[in-house]
Each structure stands twice: as structure tokens, then as C-alpha cells.
Motif scaffolding. Structure first.
Motif, mmCIF file in Angstrom:
data_model
loop_
_atom_site.group_PDB
_atom_site.id
_atom_site.type_symbol
_atom_site.label_atom_id
_atom_site.label_comp_id
_atom_site.label_asym_id
_atom_site.label_seq_id
_atom_site.Cartn_x
_atom_site.Cartn_y
_atom_site.Cartn_z
ATOM 1 N N GLN A 85 15.605 57.508 37.648
ATOM 2 C CA GLN A 85 16.126 56.150 37.756
ATOM 3 C C GLN A 85 15.534 55.290 36.637
ATOM 4 O OE1 GLN A 85 15.103 54.127 41.394
ATOM 5 N NE2 GLN A 85 16.392 52.359 40.989
ATOM 6 N N THR A 86 16.337 54.410 36.090
ATOM 7 C CA THR A 86 15.886 53.460 35.079
ATOM 8 C C THR A 86 16.093 52.045 35.600
ATOM 9 O OG1 THR A 86 16.446 54.957 33.252
ATOM 10 C CG2 THR A 86 16.194 52.620 32.728
ATOM 11 N N VAL A 87 15.019 51.269 35.618
ATOM 12 C CA VAL A 87 15.059 49.887 36.078
ATOM 13 C C VAL A 87 14.834 48.975 34.876
ATOM 14 C CG1 VAL A 87 14.006 48.157 37.568
ATOM 15 C CG2 VAL A 87 14.171 50.543 38.340
ATOM 16 N N THR A 88 15.709 48.025 34.678
ATOM 17 C CA THR A 88 15.566 47.070 33.577
ATOM 18 C C THR A 88 14.953 45.784 34.100
ATOM 19 O OG1 THR A 88 17.505 47.981 32.448
ATOM 20 C CG2 THR A 88 16.768 45.797 31.774
ATOM 21 N N PRO A 89 13.879 45.307 33.486
ATOM 22 C CA PRO A 89 13.251 44.055 33.924
ATOM 23 C C PRO A 89 14.206 42.877 33.757
ATOM 24 C CG PRO A 89 11.793 45.287 32.469
ATOM 25 C CD PRO A 89 13.134 45.938 32.383
ATOM 26 N N PRO A 90 13.952 41.787 34.465
ATOM 27 C CA PRO A 90 14.841 40.618 34.373
ATOM 28 C C PRO A 90 14.788 39.946 33.008
ATOM 29 C CG PRO A 90 12.906 40.113 35.688
ATOM 30 C CD PRO A 90 12.877 41.589 35.452
ATOM 31 N N VAL A 91 15.861 39.292 32.661
ATOM 32 C CA VAL A 91 15.942 38.516 31.424
ATOM 33 C C VAL A 91 15.170 37.211 31.607
ATOM 34 C CG1 VAL A 91 17.498 37.277 29.866
ATOM 35 C CG2 VAL A 91 18.158 39.519 30.771
ATOM 36 N N THR A 92 14.382 36.855 30.605
ATOM 37 C CA THR A 92 13.619 35.603 30.657
ATOM 38 C C THR A 92 14.198 34.530 29.746
ATOM 39 O OG1 THR A 92 12.099 36.406 28.949
ATOM 40 C CG2 THR A 92 11.475 36.790 31.252
ATOM 41 N N ASP A 93 15.035 34.934 28.809
ATOM 42 C CA ASP A 93 15.636 33.978 27.881
ATOM 43 C C ASP A 93 17.054 34.440 27.566
ATOM 44 O OD1 ASP A 93 16.468 32.391 25.754
ATOM 45 O OD2 ASP A 93 14.517 32.382 24.770
ATOM 46 N N ALA A 94 18.031 33.760 28.133
ATOM 47 C CA ALA A 94 19.428 34.169 27.960
ATOM 48 C C ALA A 94 19.869 34.069 26.507
ATOM 49 C CB ALA A 94 20.327 33.304 28.839
ATOM 50 N N ALA A 95 19.306 33.130 25.773
ATOM 51 C CA ALA A 95 19.727 32.928 24.383
ATOM 52 C C ALA A 95 19.358 34.106 23.494
ATOM 53 C CB ALA A 95 19.099 31.644 23.837
ATOM 54 N N THR A 96 18.181 34.674 23.706
ATOM 55 C CA THR A 96 17.719 35.785 22.867
ATOM 56 C C THR A 96 17.874 37.139 23.540
ATOM 57 O OG1 THR A 96 15.447 35.648 23.698
ATOM 58 C CG2 THR A 96 16.015 34.281 21.791
ATOM 59 N N GLY A 97 18.085 37.140 24.859
ATOM 60 C CA GLY A 97 18.141 38.401 25.596
ATOM 61 C C GLY A 97 16.771 38.975 25.892
ATOM 62 N N ALA A 98 15.723 38.180 25.706
ATOM 63 C CA ALA A 98 14.361 38.644 25.944
ATOM 64 C C ALA A 98 14.175 39.052 27.401
ATOM 65 C CB ALA A 98 13.357 37.557 25.581
ATOM 66 N N LEU A 99 13.460 40.168 27.592
ATOM 67 C CA LEU A 99 13.174 40.686 28.921
ATOM 68 C C LEU A 99 11.731 40.422 29.319
ATOM 69 C CD1 LEU A 99 14.884 44.204 28.615
ATOM 70 C CD2 LEU A 99 15.859 42.134 29.632
ATOM 71 N N GLU A 100 11.473 40.469 30.605
ATOM 72 C CA GLU A 100 10.109 40.403 31.127
ATOM 73 C C GLU A 100 9.516 41.815 30.971
ATOM 74 O OE1 GLU A 100 8.892 38.058 34.890
ATOM 75 O OE2 GLU A 100 9.034 40.156 35.513
ATOM 76 N N ALA A 101 9.144 42.130 29.746
ATOM 77 C CA ALA A 101 8.784 43.499 29.376
ATOM 78 C C ALA A 101 7.583 44.007 30.157
ATOM 79 C CB ALA A 101 8.503 43.569 27.882
ATOM 80 N N VAL A 102 7.625 45.296 30.537
ATOM 81 C CA VAL A 102 6.598 45.909 31.382
ATOM 82 C C VAL A 102 5.691 46.814 30.551
ATOM 83 C CG1 VAL A 102 7.941 45.752 33.500
ATOM 84 C CG2 VAL A 102 8.226 47.742 32.038
ATOM 85 N N TYR A 103 4.387 46.803 30.877
ATOM 86 C CA TYR A 103 3.395 47.571 30.130
ATOM 87 C C TYR A 103 2.494 48.388 31.066
ATOM 88 C CZ TYR A 103 4.969 44.768 26.172
ATOM 89 O OH TYR A 103 5.751 44.181 25.207
ATOM 90 N N GLY A 104 1.584 47.735 31.795
ATOM 91 C CA GLY A 104 0.769 48.444 32.766
ATOM 92 C C GLY A 104 1.551 48.687 34.043
#
Length: 351
Positions: free
Chosen positions: A91-110
Motif C-alpha cells: 500500500q502507498t499512502v500520500t501525505p496531505p497537501v499543505t500548499d495548494a499553490a505549489t503542491g507541497a506535501l506534509e513530507a514524512v521522514y521518521g
């Protein structure tokens, strides 16, 4: 709560942590491991670009891995559910978008799993937050703010607590795993907490302090954290099965420190390889595994003897190791997979 650590033997800047959040170069995979001249099998599989860390769910029998690519705005990031036997993505889960203008995601690390509540927690380093997802559905449940440069995260199921390190301001932050409310915050002046582990029997959290060459110990009842000397540039930490010994991967020193927690001192130092970055303990054998990012190796160490047992060649830029029932899982940033994907490697800790 604030305490001042001893000064580091050298000044470590925030640039040191950047090693963990930059993309690696491309290199070919070597699929064998050397064990004092004896070849051992390493299984490798490409996942996605930008792999960072992994965590195992005993409840669901899966590995959760994180990935994020590039500098802000990060538009490619995912939380993957991986079959530990086949190393295939379930399964692949995509984090939520934080900025609709740029398409930036709430990127995950740890990443860390909470099997009691069937959730998975992530650090969103570039957003200074942590997040919670459902293990069952992958649904994003919450984003929790005010964790400056959130790096690692661990779950204490027995005490319904989730701890995370805030490298940006020298803090360890605890959240309630049921309500998601912040329940505790401990700050050490000038510290740079990175790696993190918790002893669930006592509720004590231990963080590797990259800036201070020490371990930060926070008990369930302590008012002031205890500061324990460690090796040169400790960046990751693990515990022995009985909780009496800590192991740190020392990035600057290129090795493993074995620390007696009761005495508060390093009892053994074992050279592993250049760029030691992550460490995990194998409860079955008592051995520990250190991944060495610069050298592109994983080193199995017997901490009781202070000796290297086995050295495994991984893909370039190995970034994190998780040990599950005698098997080590190493994610790299080699870009050696199909279409430049990073890889996951698995091998037995014992021969």
C-alpha cells in the motif's frame, strides 16, 4: 525543563543533520555479504525514490517505510506498507497537501508504529510537525505542531506515550498516543537530539545528542534530564534487551559506542565504518547492526566482546536499519533501482 550539557569536543552545526535529509548518489547493488571470508545472502528490492526510515508492525506483520524527495516545496513523499518477506509494496499512502499553490506535501521522514492503537506515526521534518495515520486504512488522523525539525519518533505502548526528537530546539516531546495531546516537553540547552529509543518497562526515553556527544535520559519522574557521555557524534541509539546498555552509532567517529547506563560511561568503542548513521539491536542474539552511510556497509557487532561479527555491503548511502526477529532491514538512498528508486535490503543478523 532546561539543562546545560557539557560542551562537545568540537562544534557540530546544523549542517551535520543535513546528511540525513539529502538525496544520495546512484550506485550499483552488491548482493553479497562478507562474513570473515564466507559469503552470505542479501535480498534487495527497489521501493521508491527518497527512502528514509522503517518500522515494523507485529500486529499487521508489515514494514512501514517513509520517503521524501527534494527540498521545499516537497511534492513527492509517501508512507509505504511493505511485505517483509517479499519486500513488495502492499500500500502507498500520500501525505496531505499543505500548499495548494505549489503542491507541497506534509513530507514524512521518521516513522514508528503503535500496534496497541493500530496507528503509525511520522515526523514531518520540514514542517516542524509529527503526524498520525491509521495502519488499517492509511487515513491521515492528525498533525501535531511545534516540533522543531522533528527527526525521530518512538512509541511506548505500555505508557500510551509517543516520544519525538526536536533537533531544532534541543527538545524531547511526548504525546498521548490515545488523545494525540502533548503531555511533556524536555529541553536541553544547545543540544541536538537525533536518534531516540524508549524502555517500555520503565517509560524512560533516551536520545542521542549529536551536538553534545552524549545521551539524554528522561525518566517518567525526572525533573531534570540526566546527561550520559557517549562517543564522537552520536546520531542513533538502541537498547539492549534488558535495558541496561545503550548503543550509539557515532557518525563522526565511524563506530559503535557501548554505554553502561547505570554507571553512565562508555565501556567499549568498536570501529565499524565511515559515516555510521543508524543502529538497531537484535534481541535474539544480543548483537547490534550499524549502517555506515559513507562506506555503504552494514556492520554486525557483538557488543559483549566488542568485536565485529560480519560486514555486509549494501547499496550506496544506507540510511536506516530495523531488526525484526533476527533479520535486518536496511533502506538506502542509492537510486540504484528501476527509474532511480532507492532500495530495501534484508539479511540475517546471524550466519
Amino acid at each position: 525543563m532546561t539543562s546545560s550539557p557539557r560542551r562537545s569536543r568540537r562544534t557540530v552545526t546544523r549542517a551535520a543533520i543535513a546528511l540525513v535529509i539529502t538525496a544520495g548518489s546512484t550506485a550499483a547493488l552488491t548482493g553479497t555479504a562478507t562474513a570473515h571470508g564466507t559469503a552470505g545472502t542479501v535480498t534487495a528490492a527497489p521501493l521508491v525514490k527518497g527512502l528514509y526510515q522503517s518500522s515494523y508492525s507485529e500486529r499487521n506483520k508489515v514494514l512501514w517505510t517513509t520517503s521524501a524527495v527534494g527540498r521545499p516545496p516537497v511534492v513527492s513523499s509517501s508512507l509505504l506498507k511493505v511485505d517483509p518477506k517479499t519486500l513488495k509494496v502492499k500500500q502507498t499512502v500520500t501525505p496531505p497537501v499543505t500548499d495548494a499553490a505549489t503542491g507541497a506535501l506534509e513530507a514524512v521522514y521518521g516513522v514508528a508504529v503503535d500496534d496497541e492503537h493500530d496507528t503509525v506515526w511520522t515526523t514531518n521534518t520540514r514542517n516542524n510537525t509529527v503526524a498520525v495515520y491509521s495502519q488499517r486504512t492509511g487515513k491521515h488522523l492528525a498533525t501535531l505542531p511545534n516540533v522543531a525539525h522533528a527527526r525521530e519518533i518512538v512509541v511506548d505502548e505500555r505508557h500510551d506515550t509517543v516520544w519525538t526528537t526536536a533537533f531544532g530546539d534541543g527538545s524531547l516531546v511526548a504525546f498521548d498516543s490515545k488523545t494525540f495531546e502533548e503531555k511533556r516537553r524536555v529541553t536541553v540547552d544547545e543540544a541536538g537530539p537525533t536518534g531516540l529509543v524508549v524502555d517500555e518497562r520503565t517509560g524512560t526515553a533516551y536520545a542521542a545528542d549529536l551536538n553534545g556527544d552524549q545521551v539524554i535520559e528522561v525518566t517518567s519522574k525526572s525533573v531534570t534530564p540526566r546527561l550520559i557521555p557517549a562517543g564522537d557524534g552520536p546520531i542513533s541509539i538502541a537498547l539492549s534487551r534488558n535495558g541496561r546498555t545503550a548503543y550509539t552509532a557515532d557518525q563522526t567517529g565511524g563506530g559503535l559506542s557501548v554505554i553502561d547506563l547505570r554507571k553512565g560511561l562508555v565501556t567499549k568503542s568498536v570501529a565499524t565504518d565511515a559515516g555510521a548513521l543508524s543502529v538497531a539491536a537484535d534481541d535474539r542474539t544480543g548483537n547490534v547492526v550499524v549502517v555506515n552511510r559513507t562506506a555503504a556497509t552494514a556492520t554486525v557487532v557483538d557488543p559483549r566482546k566488542g568485536a565485529v561479527v560480519r560486514t555486509v555491503t549494501t547499496g550506496a548511502n544506507p540510511n536506516h536499519v530495523t531488526v525484526v526477529k533476527g533479520t535486518a532491514y536496511v533502506v538506502d538512498k542509492s537510486g540504484a533501482g528501476l527509474d532511480g528508486a532507492d532500495q530495501i535490503h534484508s539479511f540475517r543478523v546471524t550466519r
